[in-house]
Every structure is written in structure tokens, then in C-alpha cells.
Design a protein around this motif. Sequence first.
Motif, PDB file in Angstrom:
ATOM      1  N   VAL A 137       0.813  -1.217   0.000  1.00  0.00           N
ATOM      2  CA  VAL A 137       0.000   0.000   0.000  1.00  0.00           C
ATOM      3  C   VAL A 137       0.847   1.269   0.000  1.00  0.00           C
ATOM      4  CG1 VAL A 137      -1.959  -1.140   1.096  1.00  0.00           C
ATOM      5  CG2 VAL A 137      -0.220  -0.055   2.520  1.00  0.00           C
ATOM      6  N   CYS A 138       2.132   1.176   0.361  1.00  0.00           N
ATOM      7  CA  CYS A 138       2.986   2.369   0.386  1.00  0.00           C
ATOM      8  C   CYS A 138       3.585   2.691  -0.972  1.00  0.00           C
ATOM      9  CB  CYS A 138       4.100   2.186   1.411  1.00  0.00           C
ATOM     10  SG  CYS A 138       5.272   0.875   0.984  1.00  0.00           S
ATOM     11  N   LYS A 139       3.447   1.826  -1.952  1.00  0.00           N
ATOM     12  CA  LYS A 139       4.080   2.009  -3.264  1.00  0.00           C
ATOM     13  C   LYS A 139       3.113   2.745  -4.191  1.00  0.00           C
ATOM     14  CE  LYS A 139       6.824   0.474  -6.828  1.00  0.00           C
ATOM     15  NZ  LYS A 139       7.784   1.484  -7.248  1.00  0.00           N
ATOM     16  N   ARG A 140       3.613   3.761  -4.860  1.00  0.00           N
ATOM     17  CA  ARG A 140       2.762   4.523  -5.780  1.00  0.00           C
ATOM     18  C   ARG A 140       2.843   4.007  -7.213  1.00  0.00           C
ATOM     19  NH1 ARG A 140       0.161   8.834  -3.882  1.00  0.00           N
ATOM     20  NH2 ARG A 140       0.812   9.742  -1.885  1.00  0.00           N
ATOM     21  N   HIS A 141       4.045   3.779  -7.692  1.00  0.00           N
ATOM     22  CA  HIS A 141       4.224   3.425  -9.100  1.00  0.00           C
ATOM     23  C   HIS A 141       4.030   1.917  -9.272  1.00  0.00           C
ATOM     24  CE1 HIS A 141       5.346   3.996 -13.168  1.00  0.00           C
ATOM     25  NE2 HIS A 141       6.557   3.477 -13.089  1.00  0.00           N
ATOM     26  N   GLN A 142       2.748   1.501  -9.359  1.00  0.00           N
ATOM     27  CA  GLN A 142       2.459   0.082  -9.460  1.00  0.00           C
ATOM     28  C   GLN A 142       1.102  -0.143 -10.111  1.00  0.00           C
ATOM     29  OE1 GLN A 142       1.667  -2.102  -5.794  1.00  0.00           O
ATOM     30  NE2 GLN A 142       1.110  -0.225  -4.712  1.00  0.00           N
ATOM     31  N   ALA A 143       0.926  -1.372 -10.575  1.00  0.00           N
ATOM     32  CA  ALA A 143      -0.368  -1.838 -11.085  1.00  0.00           C
ATOM     33  C   ALA A 143      -0.773  -3.050 -10.264  1.00  0.00           C
ATOM     34  CB  ALA A 143      -0.257  -2.209 -12.561  1.00  0.00           C
ATOM     35  N   VAL A 144      -2.079  -3.145  -9.961  1.00  0.00           N
ATOM     36  CA  VAL A 144      -2.598  -4.248  -9.151  1.00  0.00           C
ATOM     37  C   VAL A 144      -3.823  -4.827  -9.843  1.00  0.00           C
ATOM     38  CG1 VAL A 144      -3.415  -4.970  -6.886  1.00  0.00           C
ATOM     39  CG2 VAL A 144      -1.840  -3.036  -7.072  1.00  0.00           C
ATOM     40  N   VAL A 145      -3.778  -6.124 -10.121  1.00  0.00           N
ATOM     41  CA  VAL A 145      -4.948  -6.811 -10.668  1.00  0.00           C
ATOM     42  C   VAL A 145      -5.800  -7.277  -9.491  1.00  0.00           C
ATOM     43  CG1 VAL A 145      -5.810  -8.663 -12.131  1.00  0.00           C
ATOM     44  CG2 VAL A 145      -3.610  -7.584 -12.665  1.00  0.00           C
ATOM     45  N   ILE A 146      -6.979  -6.670  -9.339  1.00  0.00           N
ATOM     46  CA  ILE A 146      -7.953  -7.101  -8.334  1.00  0.00           C
ATOM     47  C   ILE A 146      -9.038  -7.859  -9.091  1.00  0.00           C
ATOM     48  CG2 ILE A 146      -9.545  -6.378  -6.529  1.00  0.00           C
ATOM     49  CD1 ILE A 146      -7.878  -3.862  -6.154  1.00  0.00           C
ATOM     50  N   HIS A 147      -9.141  -9.134  -8.847  1.00  0.00           N
ATOM     51  CA  HIS A 147      -9.946 -10.007  -9.692  1.00  0.00           C
ATOM     52  C   HIS A 147     -11.445  -9.853  -9.488  1.00  0.00           C
ATOM     53  CE1 HIS A 147      -6.670 -12.650 -11.407  1.00  0.00           C
ATOM     54  NE2 HIS A 147      -6.021 -11.879 -10.545  1.00  0.00           N
ATOM     55  N   ASP A 148     -11.852  -9.426  -8.318  1.00  0.00           N
ATOM     56  CA  ASP A 148     -13.285  -9.230  -8.070  1.00  0.00           C
ATOM     57  C   ASP A 148     -13.454  -8.363  -6.836  1.00  0.00           C
ATOM     58  OD1 ASP A 148     -13.251 -10.919  -5.666  1.00  0.00           O
ATOM     59  OD2 ASP A 148     -13.176 -12.626  -7.045  1.00  0.00           O
ATOM     60  N   ALA A 149     -14.706  -8.051  -6.539  1.00  0.00           N
ATOM     61  CA  ALA A 149     -15.032  -7.272  -5.340  1.00  0.00           C
ATOM     62  C   ALA A 149     -15.768  -8.144  -4.338  1.00  0.00           C
ATOM     63  CB  ALA A 149     -15.867  -6.058  -5.728  1.00  0.00           C
ATOM     64  N   ALA A 150     -15.429  -9.423  -4.298  1.00  0.00           N
ATOM     65  CA  ALA A 150     -16.180 -10.375  -3.480  1.00  0.00           C
ATOM     66  C   ALA A 150     -16.140 -10.039  -1.992  1.00  0.00           C
ATOM     67  CB  ALA A 150     -15.661 -11.795  -3.721  1.00  0.00           C
ATOM     68  N   VAL A 151     -15.026  -9.504  -1.490  1.00  0.00           N
ATOM     69  CA  VAL A 151     -14.976  -9.190  -0.053  1.00  0.00           C
ATOM     70  C   VAL A 151     -15.984  -8.113   0.316  1.00  0.00           C
ATOM     71  CG1 VAL A 151     -12.603  -9.940   0.328  1.00  0.00           C
ATOM     72  CG2 VAL A 151     -13.054  -7.581  -0.404  1.00  0.00           C
ATOM     73  N   PHE A 152     -16.392  -7.303  -0.678  1.00  0.00           N
ATOM     74  CA  PHE A 152     -17.422  -6.293  -0.441  1.00  0.00           C
ATOM     75  C   PHE A 152     -18.822  -6.842  -0.728  1.00  0.00           C
ATOM     76  CE2 PHE A 152     -13.577  -3.960  -1.689  1.00  0.00           C
ATOM     77  CZ  PHE A 152     -13.470  -3.044  -0.653  1.00  0.00           C
ATOM     78  N   SER A 153     -18.950  -7.582  -1.819  1.00  0.00           N
ATOM     79  CA  SER A 153     -20.268  -7.988  -2.299  1.00  0.00           C
ATOM     80  C   SER A 153     -20.787  -9.272  -1.660  1.00  0.00           C
ATOM     81  CB  SER A 153     -20.229  -8.156  -3.831  1.00  0.00           C
ATOM     82  OG  SER A 153     -19.937  -6.937  -4.466  1.00  0.00           O
ATOM     83  N   VAL A 154     -19.882 -10.218  -1.342  1.00  0.00           N
ATOM     84  CA  VAL A 154     -20.289 -11.462  -0.676  1.00  0.00           C
ATOM     85  C   VAL A 154     -19.388 -11.687   0.533  1.00  0.00           C
ATOM     86  CG1 VAL A 154     -21.440 -12.635  -2.593  1.00  0.00           C
ATOM     87  CG2 VAL A 154     -18.951 -12.737  -2.436  1.00  0.00           C
ATOM     88  N   PRO A 155     -19.434 -10.780   1.513  1.00  0.00           N
ATOM     89  CA  PRO A 155     -18.508 -10.866   2.649  1.00  0.00           C
ATOM     90  C   PRO A 155     -18.667 -12.142   3.463  1.00  0.00           C
ATOM     91  CG  PRO A 155     -20.261  -9.271   3.077  1.00  0.00           C
ATOM     92  CD  PRO A 155     -20.351  -9.631   1.635  1.00  0.00           C
ATOM     93  N   GLN A 156     -19.846 -12.753   3.408  1.00  0.00           N
ATOM     94  CA  GLN A 156     -20.079 -13.975   4.175  1.00  0.00           C
ATOM     95  C   GLN A 156     -19.227 -15.140   3.684  1.00  0.00           C
ATOM     96  OE1 GLN A 156     -22.179 -12.485   2.116  1.00  0.00           O
ATOM     97  NE2 GLN A 156     -23.233 -13.952   0.791  1.00  0.00           N
ATOM     98  N   ALA A 157     -18.602 -15.009   2.524  1.00  0.00           N
ATOM     99  CA  ALA A 157     -17.763 -16.085   1.981  1.00  0.00           C
ATOM    100  C   ALA A 157     -16.368 -16.097   2.602  1.00  0.00           C
ATOM    101  CB  ALA A 157     -17.647 -15.943   0.465  1.00  0.00           C
ATOM    102  N   TYR A 158     -16.060 -15.121   3.462  1.00  0.00           N
ATOM    103  CA  TYR A 158     -14.705 -14.989   3.998  1.00  0.00           C
ATOM    104  C   TYR A 158     -14.736 -14.798   5.506  1.00  0.00           C
ATOM    105  CZ  TYR A 158     -13.892 -13.994  -0.922  1.00  0.00           C
ATOM    106  OH  TYR A 158     -13.873 -14.068  -2.285  1.00  0.00           O
ATOM    107  N   GLY A 159     -13.640 -15.162   6.161  1.00  0.00           N
ATOM    108  CA  GLY A 159     -13.492 -14.893   7.580  1.00  0.00           C
ATOM    109  C   GLY A 159     -13.351 -13.410   7.842  1.00  0.00           C
TER     110      GLY A 159
END
Length: 366
Positions: free
Chosen positions: A99-121
Motif C-alpha cells: 500500500v505504500c508504493k505509488r508506481h504500481q499496477a494491481v490486478v484485483i480479480h473481483d469485489a467479493a470481499v465487499f459484495s459477498v462478505p459472508q464467503a470470507y473470515g
Amino acid sequence: MAFGSSIIFNGRFLQRPVTGVERFAIETLRALDGLISSGEIKLGPLFLAVPRGTQAKVSFNHIQLIEVGRFQGYAWEQIELPWFAGRRLLVNLCNTGPVCKRHQAVVIHDAAVFSVPQAYGMAFRLVYKCMHRLLAWRGARILTVSEFSRQELARHLHIAAESIAVLPEGGEHVLRVLPDDGILTKADLLKRPFVLAVSSAQANKNFAFVAQALAPLGDPGFDVVVAGGTNPAVFAAKGAALPPFVKHVGYVSDAELASLYMQAACFVFPSLYEGFGIPPLEAMARGCPVVASNAASIPEVCGPAAVYFDPVDPSSFLDALHQVMGSEPARVQLKVLAQQRSQLWTWPRAARSLLQALPEQVPTHP
């Protein structure tokens, strides 16, 4: 060692078992390596940075594996990886990045932790929500793998959808392996047709729905073969024994999975939520008819090459399954459509799209 204008890839995924996210990283880098070998593209030095002691699952001709630092896990990724990358571009292919790095690209595959939070601890959910929000807030180039996921991430991270690039995935890696038909004898699958599912314990994968929808039929006249490491009890109706037509074969090798795809009467994909969904493409590449949920990104990926059902309506599922299992001409037509569709989604296409989406000018031709 001088790296010049090198690109650093986050290789922490090599320490984990290969699931869909890790498959994306491995196959995209393999395809990128192949495009360089063919002369189609020309890049400066490419490095795959990993924690010390990492056992490589794949080798490359033009991407150098390099061990960095002394930590492991998140501590390595958040502290030592950005220090090593310095001002060079860092590319993270598997949902997380420093999170401290600015010059980067991140592939986030889905928003499941937001949309289906019950699937995760709770801890996992909290860490990923905070990380994804911080990465977006600090200006990381966010990439994802479907239009569905782009809209979901834009909504949850409060960023413009246009700022998120969409990369394809592929399924043709299943064609590299020689099928191992021994699984058919070992699992007693030669006596009658079977429907294949590749399982996961996550609630959003919805695999219990399949067995529960079929249970009232008694013996449906075919088996449901479940490949994967989840507890097979999740396929039983609540308080009931596992139906006898459900055969849980556990973890299988890529060669065994290829054989299952080729011999299955159809492949069932009942997910409620998917950022992309590689298994249907694997099935299609092997010519297996697909019966799939009409939810999330799945229609975007499968297009006209699948028969769809409502993943919360048992009668919709049974109708779709009967449409395929009850008609040889329908299965033949689906096989043709499946192989055509699978050729639209390939790993070289993913690698090209990745280069085009990176947040700095990268020459893509010699």
C-alpha cells in the motif's frame, strides 16, 4: 546489479497452491515470456521477485526469478518488496500489493470481499477491504478481469470505472497436458454418464445447490462428479446424507482434470458470484458442454456457448440440465460453440492487454 528500466512482478503467489488467481498470474507471465521469445514484443529486463526459499512452479526464458529480503507473506509484500522495487514499476497480479508504493499496477480479480462478505473470515475480509481501498486511494493502477468486476470495483472503491482496465483470462492451458484416464477407473466413472463440477468451499460457489436440486429426483440416471478439496458434506442437503449419485474425487492433477472434462456429459458451474471464472473456459477448451449460472460475470465469459440457469431456482437448473443431458444433438452443438468461444479468451491476449494497461509507456514492438 543494475536493473535500468526493468519491470518487477510480485511473485508471492508462487508460495500458494494454484487456484484461479494463481493460474492467471502463471499463465499470463508464461504467455508474456512466449511473446518475447517469438519476437512479437520487446521489453527491458523483467524480474519476478519472490521471498527467499520460494520453490518456482514454472520457469521462464526472459523473466528472471530473484529472491528478495528475509521476510515472508504480507510482511515481505508490504515492507521488503516495495523497498526492492524502488522507483521501478511493480506489477501485482493476484489481488494484493504494497500500500505504500505509488508506481504500481494491481490486478484485483473481483469485489467479493465487499459484495459477498459472508464467503470470507472476518480477518481476511477486513485486511482485503482496507488494502483495496488504500491501493485505490494512493493511486495504484487498478486492473481487473471482466466488465462485471470493473463495475463492482468502481462502486465499492469509489473510483471511475473508466480508470480500471479489463484484462481477459484463458483456458487453453488445459490443452498442454496429456489426459490421464486412470481417474475414470479409480473413481468408477465408466458405467454411466456423469456431470462434472469443480468445487470450492466458498459459499458463493454454490455447489451444494446442485446436489440439493437433484436430490428429490432420487436417482437421476447419471452421476455428479465433484473434483476439488472441499468437504464433500457441503453437497448434502441440510441434515441429510450425501446423495449416492454424488462422487467426490477430491484433488485431481491437471492431467486427471483434462480427462474428466473430456469424458463428462457436461460441466456445471453454479456460482452466485465470479469475477471471471476459469473452469468453464477450461471445459470449453476440452469440448465439454457447459451448463452455467446466469449470475455475475459468467454470461460475459461464456456468451452463447452455455445453457444458463438461475442459481437460486432448482427448477431452472433442472430444466437447463435436462436440455443438455436429454439431447445428444444439443450436446454436439454446445461442444462446437464451446471450442469456438474458448478461442476468444487466451493467455497471449491477456499478456498483450496487460502491457497496454500498464501505467507507463512500455514498448510492445521490436
